[in-house]
Design a protein around this motif. Structure first.
Motif, PDB file in Angstrom:
ATOM      1  N   ALA A  39       1.088  -1.304   0.082  1.00 35.66           N
ATOM      2  CA  ALA A  39       0.039   0.076  -0.087  1.00 35.66           C
ATOM      3  C   ALA A  39       0.924   1.530   0.196  1.00 35.66           C
ATOM      4  O   ALA A  39       1.970   1.033  -0.003  1.00 35.66           O
ATOM      5  CB  ALA A  39      -0.808   0.175   1.295  1.00 35.66           C
ATOM      6  N   PRO A  40       0.377   2.743  -0.247  1.00 37.74           N
ATOM      7  CA  PRO A  40       0.756   3.874  -0.709  1.00 37.74           C
ATOM      8  C   PRO A  40       1.598   4.077   0.871  1.00 37.74           C
ATOM      9  O   PRO A  40       1.076   3.847   1.856  1.00 37.74           O
ATOM     10  CB  PRO A  40       0.362   4.959  -0.922  1.00 37.74           C
ATOM     11  N   GLY A  41       3.169   4.058   0.710  1.00 37.30           N
ATOM     12  CA  GLY A  41       4.016   4.805   2.002  1.00 37.30           C
ATOM     13  C   GLY A  41       4.016   3.758   3.002  1.00 37.30           C
ATOM     14  O   GLY A  41       4.573   3.287   4.525  1.00 37.30           O
ATOM     15  N   LYS A  42       3.792   2.253   2.881  1.00 36.43           N
ATOM     16  CA  LYS A  42       4.031   1.148   3.767  1.00 36.43           C
ATOM     17  C   LYS A  42       4.859   0.032   2.880  1.00 36.43           C
ATOM     18  O   LYS A  42       5.332   0.155   1.639  1.00 36.43           O
ATOM     19  CB  LYS A  42       2.257   0.893   4.334  1.00 36.43           C
ATOM     20  N   GLU A  43       4.559  -0.782   4.156  1.00 40.43           N
ATOM     21  CA  GLU A  43       6.111  -2.109   2.933  1.00 40.43           C
ATOM     22  C   GLU A  43       5.560  -2.972   2.598  1.00 40.43           C
ATOM     23  O   GLU A  43       4.325  -3.450   3.159  1.00 40.43           O
ATOM     24  CB  GLU A  43       7.096  -2.394   4.428  1.00 40.43           C
ATOM     25  N   ARG A  44       5.996  -3.508   1.415  1.00 41.16           N
ATOM     26  CA  ARG A  44       5.079  -4.422   1.031  1.00 41.16           C
ATOM     27  C   ARG A  44       5.426  -5.718   2.102  1.00 41.16           C
ATOM     28  O   ARG A  44       5.691  -6.539   2.968  1.00 41.16           O
ATOM     29  CB  ARG A  44       6.204  -5.718  -0.067  1.00 41.16           C
ATOM     30  N   GLU A  45       3.944  -6.636   2.121  1.00 42.46           N
ATOM     31  CA  GLU A  45       3.803  -7.468   3.344  1.00 42.46           C
ATOM     32  C   GLU A  45       2.859  -8.665   2.253  1.00 42.46           C
ATOM     33  O   GLU A  45       2.076  -8.512   1.182  1.00 42.46           O
ATOM     34  CB  GLU A  45       2.599  -6.699   3.605  1.00 42.46           C
ATOM     35  N   PHE A  46       3.482  -9.482   3.278  1.00 45.06           N
ATOM     36  CA  PHE A  46       2.581 -10.836   2.754  1.00 45.06           C
ATOM     37  C   PHE A  46       1.148 -11.460   2.614  1.00 45.06           C
ATOM     38  O   PHE A  46       1.089 -10.672   4.180  1.00 45.06           O
ATOM     39  CB  PHE A  46       3.312 -11.985   3.985  1.00 45.06           C
ATOM     40  N   VAL A  47       0.466 -11.692   1.554  1.00 45.71           N
ATOM     41  CA  VAL A  47      -0.665 -11.895   1.186  1.00 45.71           C
ATOM     42  C   VAL A  47      -0.623 -13.463   1.713  1.00 45.71           C
ATOM     43  O   VAL A  47      -1.619 -13.724   2.282  1.00 45.71           O
ATOM     44  CB  VAL A  47      -1.221 -11.450   0.244  1.00 45.71           C
ATOM     45  N   GLY A  60      -1.729 -14.278   5.474  1.00 46.33           N
ATOM     46  CA  GLY A  60      -1.772 -13.256   6.351  1.00 46.33           C
ATOM     47  C   GLY A  60      -2.922 -12.977   7.090  1.00 46.33           C
ATOM     48  O   GLY A  60      -3.621 -13.101   6.788  1.00 46.33           O
ATOM     49  N   ASN A  61      -2.290 -12.293   8.599  1.00 47.03           N
ATOM     50  CA  ASN A  61      -4.123 -12.876   8.973  1.00 47.03           C
ATOM     51  C   ASN A  61      -4.978 -11.633   8.584  1.00 47.03           C
ATOM     52  O   ASN A  61      -5.286 -11.987   9.025  1.00 47.03           O
ATOM     53  CB  ASN A  61      -3.507 -12.512  10.581  1.00 47.03           C
ATOM     54  N   SER A  62      -4.495 -10.701   8.562  1.00 44.39           N
ATOM     55  CA  SER A  62      -5.638  -9.446   7.626  1.00 44.39           C
ATOM     56  C   SER A  62      -6.524 -10.369   6.461  1.00 44.39           C
ATOM     57  O   SER A  62      -7.534  -9.813   6.062  1.00 44.39           O
ATOM     58  CB  SER A  62      -4.725  -8.649   7.233  1.00 44.39           C
TER      59      SER A  62
END
Length: 125
Positions: A39-47, A60-62
């Protein structure tokens, strides 16, 4: 392996979207596959991730309970089905390949050597 992600777009909150990633080059069956997002301004995260024989999946938990991952080794594709989308799911989504011989954590970016170009998913209210 070369990866090409597609299927992104604009969707209302609560809606669904299906992303696809097409692979070419080396043997697709030798790779565990993953989806990440940024997401803009955020680190790349696992999905999500799926083993090369589809016998194991991780989320990922989300996104647990809302997203599903699948693959078709005959067609060299991996898909991410996204349901009950939320505003916070808005991001650029990337597919990535991790050779089965790698033994690191499936949710670590550094474990994935090959990445697609990303596809934008925008969830609106």
């Amino acid at each position: 392996v070369q990866l090409q992600a597609s299927g992104g777009g604009l969707v209302q909150a609560g809606g669904s979207l299906r992303l696809s990633c097409a692979a070419s080059g080396e043997s697709f069956g030798d790779y565990n596959m993953g989806w990440f997002r940024q997401a803009p301004g955020k680190e790349r995260e696992f999905v999500a991730a799926i083993s090369r024989k589809s016998d194991t999946t991780y989320f990922g938990n989300s996104v647990k309970g809302r997203f599903a991952i699948s693959r078709d080794n005959a067609k060299n594709t991996v898909a991410l089905q996204m349901n009950s989308l939320k505003l916070e799911d808005t991001a650029v989504y990337y597919c990535a390949a991790r050779h089965y011989r790698r033994r690191g954590d499936y949710d670590r970016l550094s474990e994935y050597a090959d990445w697609g170009q990303g596809t934008q998913v925008t969830v609106s209210s």
